[in-house]
Design a protein around this motif. Structure first.
Motif, PDB file in Angstrom:
ATOM      1  N   UNK A   1       0.832  -1.210   0.000  1.00 26.90           N
ATOM      2  CA  UNK A   1       0.000   0.000   0.000  1.00 26.90           C
ATOM      3  C   UNK A   1       0.861   1.252   0.000  1.00 26.90           C
ATOM      4  N   UNK A   2       1.950   1.228   0.754  1.00 25.10           N
ATOM      5  CA  UNK A   2       2.862   2.380   0.769  1.00 25.10           C
ATOM      6  C   UNK A   2       3.456   2.622  -0.616  1.00 25.10           C
ATOM      7  N   UNK A   3       3.809   1.538  -1.305  1.00 29.61           N
ATOM      8  CA  UNK A   3       4.355   1.696  -2.663  1.00 29.61           C
ATOM      9  C   UNK A   3       3.283   2.166  -3.635  1.00 29.61           C
ATOM     10  N   UNK A   4       2.077   1.634  -3.484  1.00 28.07           N
ATOM     11  CA  UNK A   4       1.007   2.006  -4.407  1.00 28.07           C
ATOM     12  C   UNK A   4       0.642   3.479  -4.274  1.00 28.07           C
ATOM     13  N   UNK A   5       0.704   3.996  -3.048  1.00 28.45           N
ATOM     14  CA  UNK A   5       0.351   5.390  -2.809  1.00 28.45           C
ATOM     15  C   UNK A   5       1.554   6.318  -2.865  1.00 28.45           C
TER      16      UNK A   5
END
Length: 383
Positions: free
Chosen positions: A109-113
């Motif tokens: 999620x951190x990478x996606x955002x």
């Protein structure tokens, strides 16, 4: 990253088969090799043994126990991120509820955002798997086209254009077979737009909370409590946890499903196997030599007791063997001989000062027998 470097990195990350620390790892004091025919070897070994037991404390005694919560739905949860990583990397226990296996939802999620530039180039297991599946589909499509053109060539019905395509396909497939599989961030089309539900997760340009937890099986939880003693589950003692796990599987008796599964689970864990759930292949357990990141499971385990002999008929056995053979694994039938109900209840109700000794005496009453099941294929076994 080459295969050799990748394997070296995996060996560093997953170097411990259980979430316990040995004295040799913490203090750097390893026990010497013992040669029974050499008296000097015995003397050196005993000296080192006394030294380790007197000068150094047991590393496990100073370790903080991992908190496992047990909710009303009968689920064992680990919510602390450090504890989740430790249980997964040291024995591959549990499963991330929002991931394929390893709890990677927060990192993904951190990478996606795009909330952390330091992890932008890192790839999760889910991304690696999806990329490899795409590459496999591409390879199969090219191979199918090549076989069609080769068939036309043998029949003498191929055109000049198709002949040139045939040579190109041969070169393409040869390169795909020899290519060193590499992945990079540019290989993926990641989402960059915010979803509606993402607004509740972001706080001050950071991921506010982790929605994922590590879910443990009942047999994994009891193994971590009884066998290695690295967790605490609410305020349960070992016996209370055992009774609660048995209650989930039905009546407390020698052939309780949890008891039989745990006997088999402990048996294979003690032999050095990595044991995971086999529900996706229609069996009870999967056996890995080291773990999911290294190699696929080799064996599928079906636990059978005296009560199950009538339930598993040959039609169901043939269906399971068909599925397991399709995924290129070996089907193992594990028969568990259980004690009488009187003997079982007498030990369980005895007043033991140490609950560990109680369950040692209880599990000694069970006997495990393994039978390899192989499906007979006439086309492969004919003379």
């Amino acid at each position: 990253m080459s295969k050799r470097n990748n394997k070296k990195l995996l060996n560093q990350i997953y170097s411990r088969p259980l979430p316990i620390e040995l004295s040799s790892d913490k203090y750097g004091v390893a026990m010497p090799t013992l040669f029974p025919h050499n008296p000097v070897s015995w003397l050196f070994y005993l000296t080192r043994l006394i030294q380790v037991n007197t000068l150094y404390s047991v590393p496990q005694s100073s370790e903080t126990l991992i908190d496992v919560s047990y909710d009303s739905d009968g689920i064992f949860k680990v919510s602390d991120e450090e504890s989740m990583a430790k249980l997964w990397r040291c024995g591959f226990f549990g499963k991330g509820t929002l991931s394929r296996s390893e709890p990677t939802w927060k990192a993904r999620t951190i990478k996606r955002l795009n909330l952390d530039s330091n992890t932008a180039n890192a790839l999760s297991m889910e991304e690696v798997t999806n990329k490899r599946r795409d590459e496999r589909k591409k390879f199969k499509a090219e191979r199918s086209r090549l076989q069609e053109l080769e068939l036309k060539q043998r029949k003498g019905e191929i055109s000049d254009l198709e002949s040139s395509q045939l040579e190109q396909l041969r070169e393409t497939l040869a390169s795909l077979r020899l290519i060193d599989f590499k992945l990079s961030k540019d290989s993926f089309d990641r989402e960059t737009d915010l979803r509606f539900e993402d607004l509740d997760l972001i706080e001050s340009n950071q991921l506010g909370r982790n929605l994922e937890f590590l879910q443990l099986q009942a047999i994994e939880t009891f193994f971590l409590k009884f066998a290695v003693n690295v967790i605490r589950v609410n305020d349960f003692s070992t016996k209370q946890l055992f009774l609660e796990c048995c209650r989930q599987s039905g009546i407390l008796k020698p052939t309780n499903k949890f008891v039989l599964d745990y006997v088999v689970y402990h048996h294979y864990r003690s032999l050095g196997w990595c044991v995971r759930s086999g529900v996706k292949f229609g069996c009870d357990m999967l056996l890995y030599k080291r773990g999911p990141p290294f190699i696929h499971a080799e064996y599928c385990i079906l636990v059978i007791s005296n009560d199950d002999k009538a339930r598993y008929d040959w039609f169901e056995m043939a269906a399971k063997a068909r599925v397991i053979g399709t995924v290129k694994k070996t089907f193992v039938l594990v028969y568990v001989d259980s004690p009488t109900e009187e003997r079982f209840n007498s030990i369980l109700s005895s007043a033991y000062s140490d609950e560990g000794i109680l369950f040692q005496d209880l599990f000694k009453l069970y006997k495990v027998t393994e039978i390899l099941y192989r499906r007979w294929a006439p086309s492969k076994t004919r003379d």
